[in-house]
Enzyme design. Structure first.
Site, PDB file in Angstrom:
ATOM      1  N   HIS A   8     -22.210  30.789 -17.642  1.00 16.39           N
ATOM      2  CA  HIS A   8     -23.469  31.522 -17.717  1.00 16.39           C
ATOM      3  C   HIS A   8     -24.412  30.839 -18.703  1.00 16.39           C
ATOM      4  O   HIS A   8     -25.576  30.595 -18.412  1.00 16.39           O
ATOM      5  CB  HIS A   8     -23.204  32.958 -18.146  1.00 16.39           C
ATOM      6  CG  HIS A   8     -24.431  33.761 -18.399  1.00 16.39           C
ATOM      7  ND1 HIS A   8     -25.268  34.180 -17.395  1.00 16.39           N
ATOM      8  CD2 HIS A   8     -24.979  34.216 -19.558  1.00 16.39           C
ATOM      9  CE1 HIS A   8     -26.282  34.852 -17.906  1.00 16.39           C
ATOM     10  NE2 HIS A   8     -26.138  34.879 -19.223  1.00 16.39           N
TER      11      HIS A   8
ATOM     12  N   ARG B  55     -23.034  30.107  -9.192  1.00 15.10           N
ATOM     13  CA  ARG B  55     -23.176  29.472 -10.493  1.00 15.10           C
ATOM     14  C   ARG B  55     -21.932  28.625 -10.749  1.00 15.10           C
ATOM     15  O   ARG B  55     -20.864  29.124 -11.074  1.00 15.10           O
ATOM     16  CB  ARG B  55     -23.319  30.552 -11.566  1.00 15.10           C
ATOM     17  CG  ARG B  55     -23.753  30.044 -12.928  1.00 15.10           C
ATOM     18  CD  ARG B  55     -23.554  31.123 -13.975  1.00 15.10           C
ATOM     19  NE  ARG B  55     -22.151  31.228 -14.342  1.00 15.10           N
ATOM     20  CZ  ARG B  55     -21.556  32.352 -14.708  1.00 15.10           C
ATOM     21  NH1 ARG B  55     -22.217  33.496 -14.720  1.00 15.10           N
ATOM     22  NH2 ARG B  55     -20.274  32.349 -15.046  1.00 15.10           N
TER      23      ARG B  55
ATOM     24  N   TYR C  80     -12.573  34.713 -16.513  1.00 16.61           N
ATOM     25  CA  TYR C  80     -12.796  35.779 -15.528  1.00 16.61           C
ATOM     26  C   TYR C  80     -12.960  35.266 -14.099  1.00 16.61           C
ATOM     27  O   TYR C  80     -13.149  36.069 -13.189  1.00 16.61           O
ATOM     28  CB  TYR C  80     -14.036  36.597 -15.904  1.00 16.61           C
ATOM     29  CG  TYR C  80     -15.313  35.785 -16.090  1.00 16.61           C
ATOM     30  CD1 TYR C  80     -16.093  35.405 -15.003  1.00 16.61           C
ATOM     31  CD2 TYR C  80     -15.731  35.391 -17.359  1.00 16.61           C
ATOM     32  CE1 TYR C  80     -17.252  34.651 -15.172  1.00 16.61           C
ATOM     33  CE2 TYR C  80     -16.886  34.650 -17.547  1.00 16.61           C
ATOM     34  CZ  TYR C  80     -17.648  34.284 -16.449  1.00 16.61           C
ATOM     35  OH  TYR C  80     -18.782  33.534 -16.625  1.00 16.61           O
TER      36      TYR C  80
END
Length: 383
Positions: free
Chosen positions: A281, A277, A290
């Site tokens: 998100h 990805r 993160y």
């Protein structure tokens, strides 16, 4: 079987470039079906192959380019306040276009909320995908028109829907197949485990297509599983395979084989498309909190569109006129999306209470009356 947790995130390509797609067996690492290297070189695989015309190859490239442009436009529209939220597919174009183009018109697709490329392959107008994210409808298309179900927000539930549908078409005697999409995070949901159980026991003609983009929001894959995701199928009694999710040719070949297998009564199969990805998100997420920049840069070198273009150019299958015309087409699509979103009509104020119960309900009637009074209070204040 127990393997080191990092094996769930580090596929290995064994052998030389010409044999580069052969299954890796050493050290318990998962095999990776690959037909097109990150450099755009065509390789062979002993179990999966695909033979496409130049026009079909250009078509796959066009699908990925237009899907990415649509996705980028939707992200921009959300940043401008035109959409409430958007879930980008950036980096997952090959997984979606390859698998989507493997389906037949009579197959049925159960997506999550990110399968914009699969929707494109099924003939769903991309502007119809945006109504839900703008808040003007609950999904802007008829699922039975294209055999493409409405987007599913509840994580993992579509795997059960797909399994039930597949069990039903078997009883109807149809020779079509069903494909269910979900992510690596959803693979930890109980709904997915139940779908695996039912599909195996009833030999349902369903393909489970897991796009392992390696991050369930901020949770990495090694905290989801101790084995590569595709190996989970073994415990339920059906096969699983890991495919290079950034290789559109491999995704097409593997999904086509899995769907053909399902149609011929051989039961379910799990495909793990190992991809990444590239963006957030959703537009409410900040992946820099993160995820390391170095990780993204590593995967940018494996970009699915760049490798397909390199292949087309290397083999002389597309010229500059083709790429220029495609860029123009992408610009036109982006403009159509912008214009359509900004002119979407708002729903009627009271429409939220329609179609909840077929025969009406006292509580809904009460809530409708309360909301009508609330709305009327604004008109009274304006006077």
């Amino acid at each position: 079987m127990t393997v080191d947790s990092t094996a769930a995130r580090k596929p290995r390509r064994g052998g030389s470039k010409r044999a580069g797609a052969k299954t890796a067996k050493a050290a318990g690492e998962p095999g990776l079906v690959q037909l097109l290297t990150p450099e755009g070189e065509r390789v062979e695989h002993p179990d999966y192959s695909i033979d496409l015309s130049a026009e079909e190859l250009r078509g796959l490239y066009r699908d990925m380019v237009l899907t990415r442009r649509f996705d980028a436009e939707a992200t921009t529209l959300q940043r401008q306040g035109e959409l409430g939220l958007w879930a980008s597919l950036l980096g997952q174009e090959a997984a979606q276009i390859g698998s989507g183009r493997a389906t037949r018109p009579d197959d049925y697709v159960f997506p999550t909320y990110r399968e914009h490329g699969v929707a494109w392959c099924r003939g769903v107008d991309p502007t119809n995908l945006l109504g839900m994210f703008r808040g003007v409808n609950n999904g802007g298309w008829d699922p039975n028109e294209n055999n493409f179900h409405l987007y599913t927000i509840v994580i993992g539930s579509q795997a059960l829907h797909a399994t039930g549908y597949a069990m039903g078409i078997t009883k109807d005697g149809a020779d079509s197949a069903v494909i269910a999409y979900f992510g690596d995070g959803a693979s930890s949901q109980g709904d997915v485990a139940e779908a695996f159980t039912f599909s195996a026991v009833y030999n349902a003609p369903v393909v489970f297509f897991c796009q392992n983009n390696q991050w369930a929001i901020s949770e990495p894959t090694e905290k989801q599983t101790r084995v590569p995701l595709y190996q989970r199928a073994q415990g339920y009694g059906f096969p699983g395979v890991r495919v290079d999710g950034n290789d559109v040719l491999a995704c097409l070949a593997v999904t086509k084989a899995a769907l053909d297998r399902a149609r011929t009564g051989q039961g379910p199969m799990l495909i793990e498309a190992f991809t990444y990805r590239m963006g957030a998100h959703t537009t409410s997420d900040d992946p820099t909190r993160y995820r390391r920049d170095e990780e993204r840069e590593l995967w940018e070198a494996k970009d699915p569109i760049a490798r397909m273009r390199a292949y087309l150019e290397r083999e002389g299958l597309a010229d500059e006129a083709f790429f220029a015309a495609l860029e123009t087409e992408a610009d036109e699509l982006a403009k159509r999306v912008r214009d359509r979103v900004r002119t979407m009509p708002d729903p009627e104020d009271m429409a939220i209470f329609d179609n909840i119960y077929a025969d009406g309900h006292a509580l809904v009637d009460e809530e409708r009356a309360q909301f009508a009074a609330y709305q009327a209070s604004f008109a009274e204040e304006s006077h």
